[in-house]
Design an enzyme around this catalytic site. Structure first.
Site, mmCIF file in Angstrom:
data_model
loop_
_atom_site.group_PDB
_atom_site.id
_atom_site.type_symbol
_atom_site.label_atom_id
_atom_site.label_comp_id
_atom_site.label_asym_id
_atom_site.label_seq_id
_atom_site.Cartn_x
_atom_site.Cartn_y
_atom_site.Cartn_z
ATOM 1 N N HIS A 97 9.603 -24.735 7.965
ATOM 2 C CA HIS A 97 8.722 -25.153 8.823
ATOM 3 C C HIS A 97 7.246 -24.914 8.124
ATOM 4 C CE1 HIS A 97 11.242 -25.716 12.918
ATOM 5 N NE2 HIS A 97 11.814 -26.084 11.548
ATOM 6 N N ASN A 98 7.054 -23.921 7.756
ATOM 7 C CA ASN A 98 5.632 -23.498 7.432
ATOM 8 C C ASN A 98 5.317 -23.617 5.764
ATOM 9 O OD1 ASN A 98 6.280 -21.224 9.837
ATOM 10 N ND2 ASN A 98 4.755 -22.791 10.419
ATOM 11 N N ASP B 220 0.779 -1.141 -0.126
ATOM 12 C CA ASP B 220 -0.146 -0.111 0.085
ATOM 13 C C ASP B 220 1.062 1.131 -0.014
ATOM 14 O OD1 ASP B 220 0.783 0.011 2.613
ATOM 15 O OD2 ASP B 220 -1.165 0.376 3.646
ATOM 16 N N HIS B 221 0.191 2.480 0.220
ATOM 17 C CA HIS B 221 1.151 3.492 0.150
ATOM 18 C C HIS B 221 2.242 3.633 1.280
ATOM 19 C CE1 HIS B 221 -2.033 4.100 3.237
ATOM 20 N NE2 HIS B 221 -1.364 4.986 3.938
ATOM 21 N N GLY C 147 -2.044 -5.817 8.004
ATOM 22 C CA GLY C 147 -3.154 -5.746 6.921
ATOM 23 C C GLY C 147 -2.869 -6.760 5.826
ATOM 24 N N HIS D 61 6.693 -31.325 9.697
ATOM 25 C CA HIS D 61 6.332 -30.055 9.272
ATOM 26 C C HIS D 61 5.349 -30.090 8.120
ATOM 27 C CE1 HIS D 61 8.925 -28.244 12.159
ATOM 28 N NE2 HIS D 61 9.845 -28.760 11.540
ATOM 29 N N CYS E 209 2.718 -3.492 4.143
ATOM 30 C CA CYS E 209 2.193 -2.380 4.335
ATOM 31 C C CYS E 209 2.776 -1.545 5.692
ATOM 32 C CB CYS E 209 0.649 -2.635 4.682
ATOM 33 S SG CYS E 209 0.225 -3.612 6.272
ATOM 34 N N GLY E 210 2.103 -0.729 6.274
ATOM 35 C CA GLY E 210 2.702 -0.129 7.630
ATOM 36 C C GLY E 210 3.230 -1.178 8.380
ATOM 37 N N THR E 211 2.448 -1.856 8.893
ATOM 38 C CA THR E 211 2.825 -2.936 10.165
ATOM 39 C C THR E 211 2.945 -4.320 9.594
ATOM 40 O OG1 THR E 211 0.427 -3.405 10.192
ATOM 41 C CG2 THR E 211 1.344 -1.635 11.530
ATOM 42 N N GLY E 212 2.534 -4.632 8.320
ATOM 43 C CA GLY E 212 2.596 -5.905 7.800
ATOM 44 C C GLY E 212 1.317 -6.453 8.018
#
Ligand code: RB5
Length: 152
Positions: free
Chosen positions: A99-100, A8-9, A71, A135, A66-69
């Site tokens: 693992h994931n 995003d922005h 969203g 896993h 994004c800003g925090t990751g």
């Protein structure tokens, strides 16, 4: 290896840094936007575009910012077959792959600096899933849970 990337922005500048890094390493990518970083945009549409590119096999891995990751990671994880991992350090990136079997890397541009972000990208892309063992069983369980609960 092909990467789908979007933001995003708030993630736009870091996305540009990562794109330049991918280019310098000769890694092929598709940029799913946004095309300019000036306007505030929702992370949802861009996250969805990256998730669908990976879902449809147009890219091997996705990178969303994004800003925090948060969203973008919530958004991509609404898609069947997508295992998005929000990573704040290289260890998380390595484990997300080993693992994931994460296929989308999410990062927060307001949380980590560009140097760390590039180290996280490199760690994520360098590692392989430890398939065939415990896993694998757990990732298969995630797939089964998805089949029971996701209808998109
Ligand atoms: C945008 O201000 C911000 O809310 C977004 O980038 C993200 O952090 C949301 O999870």
């Amino acid at each position: 290896m092909k990467i789908a990337i979007g933001s995003d922005h708030a993630g736009y500048q870091l996305k540009h840094v990562i794109v330049e890094h991918l280019k310098s390493k000769g890694i092929v990518y598709d940029d799913y936007g946004p095309g300019n970083g000036l306007d505030a945009v929702s992370y949802v549409a861009y996250g969805m575009s990256v998730a669908r590119a990976v879902q449809q096999g147009k890219a091997d891995f996705g990178i969303v910012i994004c800003g925090t990751g948060i969203g973008v990671s919530i958004t991509v994880n609404k898609h069947r077959g997508i295992r998005g991992a929000l990573c704040c350090n290289e260890y998380m990136a390595r484990m997300a792959r080993q693992h994931n079997d994460a296929n989308v890397l999410a990062m927060g541009a307001r949380v980590i600096g560009p140097a760390l972000a590039l180290a996280i990208v490199d760690a994520f892309l360098a590692e392989a899933f430890e398939s065939g063992g415990r896993h694998q069983v757990r990732v298969n369980e995630i797939g089964a849970a998805e089949e029971q609960n996701v209808h998109c």
